[in-house]
Design an enzyme around this catalytic site. Sequence first.
Site, PDB file in Angstrom:
ATOM      1  N   GLY A 697       0.791  -1.229   0.000  1.00  0.00           N
ATOM      2  CA  GLY A 697       0.000   0.000   0.000  1.00  0.00           C
ATOM      3  C   GLY A 697       0.822   1.277   0.000  1.00  0.00           C
ATOM      4  O   GLY A 697       0.324   2.331  -0.393  1.00  0.00           O
ATOM      5  N   GLU A 698       2.060   1.193   0.412  1.00  0.00           N
ATOM      6  CA  GLU A 698       2.847   2.433   0.523  1.00  0.00           C
ATOM      7  C   GLU A 698       4.013   2.486  -0.438  1.00  0.00           C
ATOM      8  O   GLU A 698       4.362   3.557  -0.945  1.00  0.00           O
ATOM      9  CB  GLU A 698       3.358   2.617   1.958  1.00  0.00           C
ATOM     10  CG  GLU A 698       2.341   2.092   2.921  1.00  0.00           C
ATOM     11  CD  GLU A 698       2.152   2.875   4.174  1.00  0.00           C
ATOM     12  OE1 GLU A 698       2.306   4.096   4.175  1.00  0.00           O
ATOM     13  OE2 GLU A 698       1.837   2.224   5.178  1.00  0.00           O
TER      14      GLU A 698
END
Length: 731
Positions: A697-698
């Site tokens: 997600g990052e």
Amino acid sequence: MSPQPQAAVGAPLSRVDGRLKVTGKALYAAEFDVDGAVHAVMVDAGIGRGRITSIDTRDAEKHPGVLRVISHRNAPKLPYRDNSGSNNPPGRRLRVFQDDRVLFHGQPVAVVVATTLEAAQHGASLVEVEYDAEQPSTDLNEGKPGEPTAYARGDADAGLRDAAVRLDLTYQLARNHHNPMEPHATIARWDGNKLTVWDKSQWVMGTHDEIAAVFDLPADAVRVINPFVGGGFGSGLRCWPHTIVAALAARETKRPVKLVLSRRQMYFGTGFRPSYEYRLRLGSDRRGRLSAAIHEIDAETSSYETFTEGVMAPGQMLYSMANVSQAYRQVPLDVNTPIWMRGPGFASASFVIESAMDELAHKLGLDPIELRRRNEPSEDEAKNLPFSTRRLRECYTVGAREFGWDRRNPRPRSTRDGNWLVGLGMAAGVYDPGRFPAEARARLDADGTAVVEAATSDMGPGTYTSQTQVAADALGLTMRTVTFRLGDSLYPQTGPHGGSSTMASVGSSVVDACNQVRQQAIKLAVEDEASPLHGVPAGDIVVRNGRLHGKGNPARGETYRSLLARHNRSHLEARGNYTGPPTPERESYYAYNATFAEVAVDATLGLVRVRRMLGVYDAGRIISPKLAESQAFGGIVGGIGTALLEHTVTDHRDGRIVNANLADYLVPVNADVPEVRAIYLDGEDNAGNLLGVKGLGEVVQVGVAAAIGNAVFNATGRRIRQLPITAEALL
Ligand code: MOS
């Protein structure tokens, strides 16, 4: 234990909650219909620092519908028990309405509770606050830094002195705000001494623990509920003051209270990605082998808490070099406390390091990818550990091929398309995905359906869907027959839904719980003379579509339903857990990417348009390809924002944020977002989680801004060492 067939994992499924969301049936924090709820609106401090000398609430109290105005003059003293958990940074957290001090512009100084939202809003405008104002300090460049966090290996000063090629570069990175679509909001209801809170949160347990600490309540007196989150990017990783205000107002008025932050209040009522000044000195030989780097990193924090993030790691492990020194200093300012924002620390450091690598490549006349390849480490030189997996070289190869990197003219300002200057750029990205202890509960019912629960959140990545996928395969059920529940502090505990940790952590506990339930069923069957599977070794049995059968003999078997019915069992149940990575760590575990950008810059106006983007990711096993692709798109869009648009502007004269709205704080809209492509390398990473994932997600946002900045340099020959890269800077 026989490995389960993977039917749902790896399939490009749509979100299980998609229909609820598009039909408006998914309930967000402020949308719960709590009987008798009244409305609260906070009054924000109109100075950047100082003392409240008087609060005149008479007009507000007389306004029809207003029930109560609460401020430090009449608020009860709250226990504010110590709570170093819940993502509270070191320091003394803001205590709402406990004294007359103003620590930052916008700090809540009073709250008006009224029977309607309109009455509360108007009432808030009638509260007259007078101050003894002091000059706030809000400018990072003028603040006084605290003691550094230091890192060193080798002798960076000597390494730099002896280097054939040296760069000395200083970067200014603007503050960014998360700006999720859903504003932060809380509904608080007391039933006697028990408190229920519906709260926008990425960590119901963290909010639960903080509320219990602030009001000094036993753990079982507090329940936090939050099944849906309308975007977060990190803003929900901590319990913010307004949640306490709502609970306090509900207690004082003996009514359930709803409090929704206005968009403006989102700029000082929750945290932000801190601004940075980052000086990087790099030394290399003439062939581009790095010998030394000195990182001097200053970041803003509040006067009352010391916020830190992972800004140092990339400088320690992304490239091989003998000599590194780093000093990371927090600069306390009269602002509210920052918080992690997508790719925290890493995104900021990567802009600096990857921009500098591009400068070095240009100076040496080397291809930027070749320069990176020459400095690829064979192990983590900071941790002295082997990499679990590190496939950056493949990311470069695949990315260069798919993006058409060979068409890039390395000479800046050499490619034109009419009045547009066209350039290509790339950057590497790295992120340290979290792995936090987590628990989950799985229950298989007699009708052959299952429910799995954990107190995590889904801020948008699709946790409902991806956890259902791993649960379905571990139970041997279809997606339709498994329900995953989250967002309630009554469920088994997990860490924060952040740091790209959820699949590795919660996912592992879900698989563990589901494996146990499946094993219970298998054991029941093989030990049961009435079962067609009687006497089959348990390890030879798999479950598919709710039916147990021998691995090599699908004809012989029975369903969960018949098995549970015959045994008169209403359900089978198990609790799973994940204890985190092995300590001490045996492998260096990071997710990586290579990100590529093509931009066009208007030669006259300096306007930057991103034309194409590609991300190639080494993120371990991909559970949910469709969700992973949308994460990459979102990360790239976020990176475009950081690169070109996003900038929270403070008026240093009074500490006021001047663009606290979505008209003046620019975020990418459709017209800013080009064709985007995401490629995830096949494979898995088994460093301490059951699923082989690394978290994605990052990492998808890390490196995006540098790739764009490097493309801008290739297009224009102009090197902009600040974020955002604006038309003004390019003129
Ligand atoms: Mo992410 S910054 O941990 O929501």
